[in-house]
Design a protein around this motif. Structure first.
Motif, mmCIF file in Angstrom:
data_model
loop_
_atom_site.group_PDB
_atom_site.id
_atom_site.type_symbol
_atom_site.label_atom_id
_atom_site.label_comp_id
_atom_site.label_asym_id
_atom_site.label_seq_id
_atom_site.Cartn_x
_atom_site.Cartn_y
_atom_site.Cartn_z
ATOM 1 N N ILE A 1 54.188 -9.291 -2.836
ATOM 2 C CA ILE A 1 54.519 -8.436 -3.980
ATOM 3 C C ILE A 1 55.635 -7.466 -3.603
ATOM 4 O O ILE A 1 56.582 -7.262 -4.368
ATOM 5 N N ILE A 2 55.535 -6.893 -2.422
ATOM 6 C CA ILE A 2 56.598 -5.988 -1.957
ATOM 7 C C ILE A 2 57.922 -6.729 -1.888
ATOM 8 O O ILE A 2 58.944 -6.241 -2.378
ATOM 9 N N LEU A 3 57.910 -7.912 -1.292
ATOM 10 C CA LEU A 3 59.132 -8.701 -1.148
ATOM 11 C C LEU A 3 59.748 -9.031 -2.509
ATOM 12 O O LEU A 3 60.964 -8.888 -2.698
ATOM 13 N N MET A 4 58.926 -9.439 -3.452
ATOM 14 C CA MET A 4 59.437 -9.887 -4.745
ATOM 15 C C MET A 4 59.746 -8.745 -5.707
ATOM 16 O O MET A 4 60.710 -8.823 -6.460
ATOM 17 N N ASP A 5 58.936 -7.686 -5.702
ATOM 18 C CA ASP A 5 59.043 -6.661 -6.740
ATOM 19 C C ASP A 5 59.381 -5.253 -6.253
ATOM 20 O O ASP A 5 59.676 -4.392 -7.068
ATOM 21 N N LYS A 6 59.316 -5.014 -4.948
ATOM 22 C CA LYS A 6 59.433 -3.634 -4.477
ATOM 23 C C LYS A 6 60.410 -3.485 -3.319
ATOM 24 O O LYS A 6 60.238 -2.619 -2.472
ATOM 25 N N SER A 7 61.412 -4.338 -3.282
ATOM 26 C CA SER A 7 62.340 -4.306 -2.156
ATOM 27 C C SER A 7 63.746 -3.868 -2.565
ATOM 28 O O SER A 7 64.720 -4.223 -1.909
ATOM 29 N N GLY A 8 63.831 -3.098 -3.637
ATOM 30 C CA GLY A 8 65.131 -2.597 -4.086
ATOM 31 C C GLY A 8 65.840 -1.802 -2.997
ATOM 32 O O GLY A 8 65.200 -1.178 -2.143
ATOM 33 N N ASN A 9 67.143 -1.861 -2.996
ATOM 34 C CA ASN A 9 67.995 -1.163 -2.025
ATOM 35 C C ASN A 9 67.800 -1.661 -0.598
ATOM 36 O O ASN A 9 67.989 -0.911 0.348
ATOM 37 N N THR A 10 67.385 -2.919 -0.455
ATOM 38 C CA THR A 10 67.303 -3.540 0.864
ATOM 39 C C THR A 10 68.028 -4.875 0.806
ATOM 40 O O THR A 10 68.426 -5.332 -0.273
ATOM 41 N N LYS A 11 68.131 -5.513 1.945
ATOM 42 C CA LYS A 11 68.760 -6.834 1.961
ATOM 43 C C LYS A 11 67.890 -7.883 1.274
ATOM 44 O O LYS A 11 68.330 -9.001 1.045
ATOM 45 N N PHE A 12 66.666 -7.513 0.911
ATOM 46 C CA PHE A 12 65.759 -8.435 0.232
ATOM 47 C C PHE A 12 65.713 -8.205 -1.279
ATOM 48 O O PHE A 12 64.910 -8.812 -1.972
ATOM 49 N N SER A 13 66.565 -7.342 -1.788
ATOM 50 C CA SER A 13 66.474 -6.967 -3.201
ATOM 51 C C SER A 13 66.695 -8.143 -4.153
ATOM 52 O O SER A 13 66.255 -8.090 -5.287
ATOM 53 N N ASN A 14 67.317 -9.218 -3.687
ATOM 54 C CA ASN A 14 67.531 -10.399 -4.536
ATOM 55 C C ASN A 14 66.604 -11.551 -4.180
ATOM 56 O O ASN A 14 66.822 -12.684 -4.601
ATOM 57 N N GLU A 15 65.576 -11.274 -3.404
ATOM 58 C CA GLU A 15 64.706 -12.348 -2.919
ATOM 59 C C GLU A 15 64.020 -13.102 -4.062
ATOM 60 O O GLU A 15 63.895 -14.320 -4.019
ATOM 61 N N LYS A 16 63.595 -12.400 -5.075
ATOM 62 C CA LYS A 16 62.928 -13.060 -6.213
ATOM 63 C C LYS A 16 63.896 -14.020 -6.906
ATOM 64 O O LYS A 16 63.544 -15.170 -7.192
ATOM 65 N N GLU A 17 65.112 -13.573 -7.137
ATOM 66 C CA GLU A 17 66.119 -14.426 -7.775
ATOM 67 C C GLU A 17 66.459 -15.619 -6.886
ATOM 68 O O GLU A 17 66.638 -16.734 -7.382
ATOM 69 N N ASN A 18 66.534 -15.392 -5.570
ATOM 70 C CA ASN A 18 66.809 -16.491 -4.639
ATOM 71 C C ASN A 18 65.680 -17.513 -4.648
ATOM 72 O O ASN A 18 65.924 -18.722 -4.596
ATOM 73 N N PHE A 19 64.454 -17.030 -4.708
ATOM 74 C CA PHE A 19 63.278 -17.903 -4.764
ATOM 75 C C PHE A 19 63.330 -18.767 -6.023
ATOM 76 O O PHE A 19 63.145 -19.984 -5.970
ATOM 77 N N ILE A 20 63.609 -18.144 -7.153
ATOM 78 C CA ILE A 20 63.720 -18.872 -8.417
ATOM 79 C C ILE A 20 64.831 -19.917 -8.331
ATOM 80 O O ILE A 20 64.642 -21.076 -8.713
ATOM 81 N N LEU A 21 65.971 -19.541 -7.808
ATOM 82 C CA LEU A 21 67.107 -20.460 -7.684
ATOM 83 C C LEU A 21 66.768 -21.651 -6.798
ATOM 84 O O LEU A 21 67.109 -22.796 -7.139
ATOM 85 N N GLU A 22 66.118 -21.421 -5.677
ATOM 86 C CA GLU A 22 65.753 -22.530 -4.777
ATOM 87 C C GLU A 22 64.801 -23.506 -5.468
ATOM 88 O O GLU A 22 64.951 -24.716 -5.330
ATOM 89 N N ILE A 23 63.833 -22.989 -6.201
ATOM 90 C CA ILE A 23 62.903 -23.877 -6.914
ATOM 91 C C ILE A 23 63.648 -24.645 -8.008
ATOM 92 O O ILE A 23 63.436 -25.846 -8.195
ATOM 93 N N GLU A 24 64.530 -23.954 -8.725
ATOM 94 C CA GLU A 24 65.324 -24.630 -9.767
ATOM 95 C C GLU A 24 66.126 -25.780 -9.172
ATOM 96 O O GLU A 24 66.125 -26.889 -9.717
ATOM 97 N N GLN A 25 66.818 -25.517 -8.087
ATOM 98 C CA GLN A 25 67.641 -26.557 -7.456
ATOM 99 C C GLN A 25 66.773 -27.716 -6.981
ATOM 100 O O GLN A 25 67.150 -28.881 -7.111
ATOM 101 N N HIS A 26 65.618 -27.400 -6.448
ATOM 102 C CA HIS A 26 64.691 -28.430 -5.985
ATOM 103 C C HIS A 26 64.236 -29.306 -7.158
ATOM 104 O O HIS A 26 64.244 -30.540 -7.060
ATOM 105 N N LEU A 27 63.862 -28.687 -8.251
ATOM 106 C CA LEU A 27 63.407 -29.453 -9.418
ATOM 107 C C LEU A 27 64.531 -30.291 -10.012
ATOM 108 O O LEU A 27 64.313 -31.423 -10.439
ATOM 109 N N LYS A 28 65.733 -29.757 -10.039
ATOM 110 C CA LYS A 28 66.876 -30.524 -10.548
ATOM 111 C C LYS A 28 67.081 -31.794 -9.725
ATOM 112 O O LYS A 28 67.305 -32.869 -10.282
#
Length: 186
Positions: A104-131
């Motif tokens: 939850i911290i990684l996905m929703d509470k990591s603003g202002n860190t190098k992980f702030s886009n982790e949720k979007e990256n996770f979504i993108l990786e799954i999208e590419q995999h499904l495609k």
């Protein structure tokens, strides 16, 4: 004996930091509060972790995955049906459930860190995999896939937020996974 005490202090710091980051996110967390939770002087934290960013990374270590490798490794291991995830994917889900606060911290509470886009990256990786999986039939809609994956990740997070008992969370995740895999038409 001193070595045991050092590990005990390190563990207290990590557990205190986990709770602080979970409650306040990276931005709102304060080293002084983490030290207070651990019942140690603030300066002692810096003997173990040179700064809040390093401590944050250590707290997230159990849930930091190369999502692409998990998905690629699992892609060839499905038994022709997609009603279940393969062992590697399920092991990943089980680990995330075991470390739900960290996830939850990684996905929703990591603003202002190098992980702030982790949720979007996770979504993108799954999208590419499904495609890639769906290209064989030549029929897929990128917008549809994005909506399904975004909703799946939100569903995963809702399980993390609301299912405190591990077995209930796993059962709920299995239902969610089946629903999405059937619904997307794999």
């Amino acid at each position: 004996m001193a070595q045991v005490l050092k590990e005990d202090i390190r563990e207290k710091i990590l557990q205190s930091a986990l709770e602080e980051f979970y409650e306040k996110g990276f931005t709102g967390a304060v080293m002084r509060s983490i030290a207070g939770r651990a019942r140690i002087p603030t300066g002692l934290i810096y003997s173990y972790y040179p700064g809040k960013e390093v401590l944050f990374e250590e707290v997230l270590r159990p849930v930091r995955y190369n999502w692409k490798s998990v998905l690629i490794e699992g892609a060839g291991r499905h038994s022709g049906t997609f009603e279940r995830l393969n062992k590697r994917e399920m092991d990943c889900i089980r680990n995330l459930l075991e470390h739900r606060k960290e996830f939850i911290i990684l996905m929703d509470k990591s603003g202002n860190t190098k992980f702030s886009n982790e949720k979007e990256n996770f979504i993108l990786e799954i999208e590419q995999h499904l495609k890639c999986l769906m290209q064989h039939n030549g029929k897929y809609d990128e917008t549809y896939i994005h909506i399904v994956v975004d909703n799946f990740v939100e569903g995963l997070l809702q399980v993390m937020y609301h299912c405190n008992e591990k077995e209930h969370a796993l059962l709920t995740m299995e239902k969610l996974i089946q629903m999405y895999l059937y619904g997307i038409g794999l």
